[in-house]
Design a protein around this motif. Structure first.
Motif, PDB file in Angstrom:
ATOM      1  N   GLY A  94       0.781  -1.197  -0.087  1.00 29.59           N
ATOM      2  CA  GLY A  94      -0.110  -0.093  -0.064  1.00 29.59           C
ATOM      3  C   GLY A  94       0.856   1.190   0.041  1.00 29.59           C
ATOM      4  N   GLU A  95       1.949   1.325   0.718  1.00 36.63           N
ATOM      5  CA  GLU A  95       2.881   2.391   0.944  1.00 36.63           C
ATOM      6  C   GLU A  95       3.512   2.726  -0.408  1.00 36.63           C
ATOM      7  OE1 GLU A  95       2.611   0.205   3.339  1.00 36.63           O
ATOM      8  OE2 GLU A  95       1.745   1.154   4.836  1.00 36.63           O
ATOM      9  N   PHE A  96       3.898   1.348  -0.931  1.00 31.86           N
ATOM     10  CA  PHE A  96       4.536   1.457  -2.514  1.00 31.86           C
ATOM     11  C   PHE A  96       3.654   2.157  -3.364  1.00 31.86           C
ATOM     12  CE2 PHE A  96       5.360  -0.569  -6.260  1.00 31.86           C
ATOM     13  CZ  PHE A  96       6.581  -0.115  -6.581  1.00 31.86           C
ATOM     14  N   ILE A  97       2.541   1.669  -3.390  1.00 30.38           N
ATOM     15  CA  ILE A  97       1.724   2.182  -4.647  1.00 30.38           C
ATOM     16  C   ILE A  97       1.268   3.829  -4.204  1.00 30.38           C
ATOM     17  CG2 ILE A  97      -0.662   2.137  -5.451  1.00 30.38           C
ATOM     18  CD1 ILE A  97      -0.583  -0.880  -5.159  1.00 30.38           C
ATOM     19  N   GLU A  98       1.212   4.221  -3.004  1.00 34.16           N
ATOM     20  CA  GLU A  98       1.070   5.589  -2.656  1.00 34.16           C
ATOM     21  C   GLU A  98       2.188   6.174  -3.219  1.00 34.16           C
ATOM     22  OE1 GLU A  98      -0.672   9.027  -0.743  1.00 34.16           O
ATOM     23  OE2 GLU A  98      -1.432   7.350  -1.043  1.00 34.16           O
TER      24      GLU A  98
END
Length: 233
Positions: A94-98
Motif C-alpha cells: 500500500g505504501e509502495f503504491i501510494e
C-alpha cells in the motif's frame, strides 16, 4: 500450478521484467499505517534536491482511506498469503503504491478513475462498496476484469485498471524483503578469481611479478584478509 507459483515463475523467468517499474523504499521497520512512513528516516543515497523531493512526496497523501482500503483488498486478491509468506498488504505494498503514484503522476488519473469505476460497478451489482462485499462477490467482479482476452466490452475500463494495479502490486511485492526472499534472489555474489590465465598472459607477452605471485595469489588463502605487513616493495 497455483496463482502464487505462476507469479513466481513469471518474475524469475524474465517475462515479468516489465512489471518491475521502480525501486522500492526500504527502511527496515514495519509500517503499520500509511502515515507512518513519513516519520521514518530514509536510508538510501540521495542528493539534497532528491531528498527534498522525496520528503515532500512522503508528506502528502494522495489516496483517501476508502481508496487505500480498496487497494489493499485488491492486493491480497492478487497475492494472498500462503502461510509461509505474507499477503501483499502485509509487505508495505500500500505504501509502495501510494509513493509511486505521487512519484510517477501518470498513475494518478488512471488509478483514481479505476477505483471509482470499481466502486460504481460494485454498487451496481451488489448495492455495496467493494470493501464491504463478501469475498465471493469481490472475486465475481475481479474474475470479470482479470483476464483481458475474456473481458466483455462494457467492462474494458475495469480491465485496464486491474492490469495497472496488478502490475503495481506485483512490483511492490517482489521488491519487498518478503518478496525477494520468496523468489530466492540473492543478488550479485563475488566469484573466485586467481588472476589472468597463463595462456592469456603468454599470448600477450606478459607475466606477473614473481614476488607478487608468491605473496598475493594463493588460492588456499583467498578468504584471508591481507594486511600487507610482510610485503616487500
Amino acid at each position: 500450478m497455483d496463482r502464487r507459483e505462476s507469479l513466481k515463475t513469471l518474475i524469475i523467468g524474465g517475462a515479468g521484467s516489465g512489471l518491475l517499474m521502480s525501486c522500492r523504499l526500504e527502511n527496515g521497520e514495519e509500517v503499520k499505517e500509511l502515515t507512518d512512513i513519513k516519520e521514518n528516516k530514509l536510508d538510501y543515497g540521495r542528493t539534497e534536491p532528491e531528498a527534498e523531493r522525496d520528503g515532500k512526496l512522503l508528506s502528502e497523501d494522495f489516496y483517501s482511506e476508502e481508496e487505500m482500503a480498496t487497494i489493499l483488498v485488491l492486493a491480497d486478491i492478487i497475492i494472498p498469503g500462503d502461510g509461509e509468506y505474507p499477503a501483499a498488504s502485509k509487505t508495505g505494498v500500500g505504501e509502495f503504491i501510494e509513493f509511486i503514484t505521487k512519484d510517477l503522476p501518470e498513475h494518478k488519473i488512471p488509478m483514481r478513475g479505476g477505483l471509482r469505476w470499481l466502486k460504481t460497478e460494485s454498487n451496481k451489482r451488489f448495492n455495496q462498496n467493494f470493501t464491504d462485499l463478501s469475498k465471493e462477490n469481490q472475486l465475481a467482479i475481479v474474475d470479470d476484469i482479470a483476464y483481458p482476452s475474456e473481458v466483455k466490452p462494457e467492462l474494458s475500463q475495469g480491465a485496464v485498471f486491474f492490469n495497472r494495479i496488478r502490475n503495481l502490486v506485483t512490483t511492490g511485492y517482489f521488491t519487498s524483503k518478503e518478496g525477494i526472499e520468496y523468489l530466492g534472489y540473492v543478488g550479485n555474489k563475488p566469484n573466485v578469481w586467481d588472476g589472468v590465465p597463463q595462456d592469456v598472459l603468454d599470448k600477450h607477452g606478459l607475466a606477473y611479478d614473481e614476488k607478487m605471485l608468491k605473496q598475493s595469489i594463493k588460492p588456499e588463502e583467498r578468504n584471508d584478509i591481507e594486511t600487507w605487513e610482510n610485503y616487500e616493495v
